[in-house]
Design a protein around this motif. Sequence first.
Motif, PDB file in Angstrom:
ATOM      1  N   GLY A   9       0.928  -1.355  -0.106  1.00  0.00           N
ATOM      2  CA  GLY A   9      -0.092  -0.148   0.224  1.00  0.00           C
ATOM      3  C   GLY A   9       0.667   1.223  -0.041  1.00  0.00           C
ATOM      4  N   ASP A  10       0.442   1.873  -1.108  1.00  0.00           N
ATOM      5  CA  ASP A  10       1.391   3.365  -0.954  1.00  0.00           C
ATOM      6  C   ASP A  10       1.033   4.352   0.201  1.00  0.00           C
ATOM      7  OD1 ASP A  10       2.179   2.793  -3.477  1.00  0.00           O
ATOM      8  OD2 ASP A  10       0.449   3.766  -4.609  1.00  0.00           O
ATOM      9  N   GLU A  11      -0.293   4.178   0.668  1.00  0.00           N
ATOM     10  CA  GLU A  11      -0.577   4.922   2.032  1.00  0.00           C
ATOM     11  C   GLU A  11       0.301   4.402   3.352  1.00  0.00           C
ATOM     12  OE1 GLU A  11      -2.902   0.986   2.028  1.00  0.00           O
ATOM     13  OE2 GLU A  11      -2.340   2.608   0.589  1.00  0.00           O
ATOM     14  N   ILE A  12       0.787   3.271   3.086  1.00  0.00           N
ATOM     15  CA  ILE A  12       1.853   2.885   4.268  1.00  0.00           C
ATOM     16  C   ILE A  12       3.264   3.726   4.116  1.00  0.00           C
ATOM     17  CG2 ILE A  12       3.008   1.076   5.608  1.00  0.00           C
ATOM     18  CD1 ILE A  12       0.649  -0.689   4.656  1.00  0.00           C
ATOM     19  N   LEU A  13       3.646   3.523   2.915  1.00  0.00           N
ATOM     20  CA  LEU A  13       4.874   4.192   2.507  1.00  0.00           C
ATOM     21  C   LEU A  13       4.967   5.779   2.387  1.00  0.00           C
ATOM     22  CD1 LEU A  13       5.527   2.117  -0.784  1.00  0.00           C
ATOM     23  CD2 LEU A  13       6.747   1.900   1.164  1.00  0.00           C
ATOM     24  N   ILE A  14       4.036   6.417   2.437  1.00  0.00           N
ATOM     25  CA  ILE A  14       3.746   7.766   2.512  1.00  0.00           C
ATOM     26  C   ILE A  14       3.537   8.264   3.974  1.00  0.00           C
ATOM     27  CG2 ILE A  14       3.633   8.123  -0.335  1.00  0.00           C
ATOM     28  CD1 ILE A  14       0.665   8.795   0.680  1.00  0.00           C
ATOM     29  N   VAL A  42       5.659  -2.577   0.521  1.00  0.00           N
ATOM     30  CA  VAL A  42       5.890  -2.238  -1.073  1.00  0.00           C
ATOM     31  C   VAL A  42       4.528  -1.469  -1.646  1.00  0.00           C
ATOM     32  CG1 VAL A  42       7.205  -4.069  -1.309  1.00  0.00           C
ATOM     33  CG2 VAL A  42       4.822  -4.355  -1.766  1.00  0.00           C
ATOM     34  N   SER A  43       4.936  -0.599  -2.601  1.00  0.00           N
ATOM     35  CA  SER A  43       3.790  -0.193  -3.263  1.00  0.00           C
ATOM     36  C   SER A  43       2.688  -0.895  -4.146  1.00  0.00           C
ATOM     37  CB  SER A  43       4.522   1.127  -4.231  1.00  0.00           C
ATOM     38  OG  SER A  43       5.105   0.142  -5.226  1.00  0.00           O
ATOM     39  N   GLU A  45       2.359  -1.613  -7.007  1.00  0.00           N
ATOM     40  CA  GLU A  45       2.815  -1.879  -8.248  1.00  0.00           C
ATOM     41  C   GLU A  45       3.196  -3.294  -8.397  1.00  0.00           C
ATOM     42  OE1 GLU A  45       5.897   0.865  -8.531  1.00  0.00           O
ATOM     43  OE2 GLU A  45       4.663   2.619  -8.788  1.00  0.00           O
ATOM     44  N   ALA A  46       2.820  -3.742  -9.541  1.00  0.00           N
ATOM     45  CA  ALA A  46       3.343  -5.294  -9.922  1.00  0.00           C
ATOM     46  C   ALA A  46       4.449  -5.797  -9.598  1.00  0.00           C
ATOM     47  CB  ALA A  46       2.484  -5.565 -11.115  1.00  0.00           C
ATOM     48  N   GLU A  47       5.586  -4.823 -10.238  1.00  0.00           N
ATOM     49  CA  GLU A  47       6.926  -5.009  -9.999  1.00  0.00           C
ATOM     50  C   GLU A  47       7.315  -5.185  -8.614  1.00  0.00           C
ATOM     51  OE1 GLU A  47      11.380  -3.528 -11.587  1.00  0.00           O
ATOM     52  OE2 GLU A  47       9.379  -2.644 -12.176  1.00  0.00           O
ATOM     53  N   SER A  48       6.856  -4.317  -7.839  1.00  0.00           N
ATOM     54  CA  SER A  48       7.234  -4.256  -6.455  1.00  0.00           C
ATOM     55  C   SER A  48       6.870  -5.427  -5.691  1.00  0.00           C
ATOM     56  CB  SER A  48       6.755  -3.029  -5.680  1.00  0.00           C
ATOM     57  OG  SER A  48       7.318  -1.893  -6.393  1.00  0.00           O
ATOM     58  N   ILE A  49       5.585  -5.715  -6.020  1.00  0.00           N
ATOM     59  CA  ILE A  49       4.984  -6.932  -5.137  1.00  0.00           C
ATOM     60  C   ILE A  49       5.885  -8.393  -5.503  1.00  0.00           C
ATOM     61  CG2 ILE A  49       2.818  -8.419  -4.838  1.00  0.00           C
ATOM     62  CD1 ILE A  49       1.250  -5.668  -5.432  1.00  0.00           C
ATOM     63  N   VAL A  50       6.157  -8.400  -6.866  1.00  0.00           N
ATOM     64  CA  VAL A  50       6.832  -9.809  -7.305  1.00  0.00           C
ATOM     65  C   VAL A  50       8.080  -9.703  -6.677  1.00  0.00           C
ATOM     66  CG1 VAL A  50       7.750 -10.806  -9.391  1.00  0.00           C
ATOM     67  CG2 VAL A  50       5.497  -9.983  -9.345  1.00  0.00           C
ATOM     68  N   GLN A  51       8.863  -8.505  -6.695  1.00  0.00           N
ATOM     69  CA  GLN A  51      10.358  -8.554  -6.126  1.00  0.00           C
ATOM     70  C   GLN A  51      10.034  -8.914  -4.512  1.00  0.00           C
ATOM     71  OE1 GLN A  51      11.478  -4.674  -6.768  1.00  0.00           O
ATOM     72  NE2 GLN A  51      12.372  -5.336  -9.018  1.00  0.00           N
ATOM     73  N   ALA A  52       8.901  -8.502  -3.891  1.00  0.00           N
ATOM     74  CA  ALA A  52       8.740  -8.832  -2.584  1.00  0.00           C
ATOM     75  C   ALA A  52       8.678 -10.049  -2.319  1.00  0.00           C
ATOM     76  CB  ALA A  52       7.716  -7.993  -2.037  1.00  0.00           C
ATOM     77  N   LEU A  53       7.890 -10.938  -3.216  1.00  0.00           N
ATOM     78  CA  LEU A  53       7.362 -12.420  -3.076  1.00  0.00           C
ATOM     79  C   LEU A  53       8.658 -13.059  -3.323  1.00  0.00           C
ATOM     80  CD1 LEU A  53       4.195 -12.461  -5.188  1.00  0.00           C
ATOM     81  CD2 LEU A  53       4.457 -13.219  -2.779  1.00  0.00           C
TER      82      LEU A  53
END
Length: 421
Positions: A9-14, A42-43, A45-53
Amino acid sequence: MKVYLITIGDEILIGQIVDTNSAWMGQQLNLNGAHITGIMTVSDEAESIVQALEQGLRSADVVLMTGGLGPTKDDITKKVLAEFTGGRLSFHEPTYQRIERFFKQLGRQPTEAHRLQSYMPDNATLLTNPMGTAPGMWFEVDGKVIVSMPGVPYEMKALMQKEVLPRLKAQYPLERIAHRTLLTAGEGESRIAERIADLEDALPPHIKLAYLPNLGRVRLRLSSRGSQSDQYRDELEQWANRFKERVEDLLFGEEEDRLEAVVGQMLKARGLWLSTAESCTGGYLSHLVTSIPGSSAYFLGGIVAYSNIVKQEKLGVRTATLETDGAVSEATVREMVAGTLQHFGGDIAVAVSGIAGPGGGTPEKPVGTIWLAVGDHNVTEAYLLKAGKDREKNIEYTGAHALNFIRRFLKKHYPASVANG
């Protein structure tokens, strides 16, 4: 069992919201013997979620995810997970029926977005969400587990307790873990560490000590971990008792005790009535005392004597004292205690006056200079507290020290053996 946590969630990051999910999950998993290998936010965004996984699966047996399961376009977790695990999204009629029933109870109709929300990965085991519309999802990939849950805290907690933890316990051998937590106040962790250094060095390998400091307080947590943890419980208790004896003068409670509750119990047991006089804390100390249910049985009230006029007119602080010693002085807080006792007619009074900051300090009395006093109708004790430069922290720090000062005063002058309660 090794577990990796991902919050989305972007709301956590900001910083728009605070991630409480990871903290709660970490506590629950630790109590059940799991080892947390990492936490990542993570935000959307698909790329960020995949990298975290990918990172999570490299370091752990289980990846637990929260967030991104709602009906809006930025909720892409399901789509990413389906692609990542080799599945595809398909309409799940039971999920849509649950959504329809939920909205019917509200007298409304679900939207097209809610129909799209009912498309679920066909390779996931769906976990019933008793608190919301979005089910949890359980994936098994190459002998490892990925679980996706809603980001709404009460929905996540319900799923963890009813579905996720029972399934994990059934699938993975979990180490057993036992904790004993001792709560201290009045000294910092470095001084406590010096006092108990020999005990800490003597701990067996399967028992660990952690220092968990907070403003004015330090928690000492002893943990025993291992498949034979049950037989270690007696040993853990013996070590806890040794540490308790060493810090007895600082110890105010154990496990989840709150200092304000402990002080309240002491007052009630002794049949004593407390009142407060606050300057720099502006009522914060009274708030702590009255945050405990049943505090009306021992708390009379308080005066926020922020200005010198109130100190003089309501508490009887002498003009000469304010002119000679100043509002932030031992003499002033002693007179505030006397005035509070006279005003309320109680048994015990506490007074605080200081410079919380960020301005108002002088070379002689810098920001963080705070005087405290506690007394009854026979004796008053005072001491100088030297805090920092942050206003909010100074107020919280003073509140904790004032409560602990009351506790020490009661132990000294009103021992439990002569309590009235």
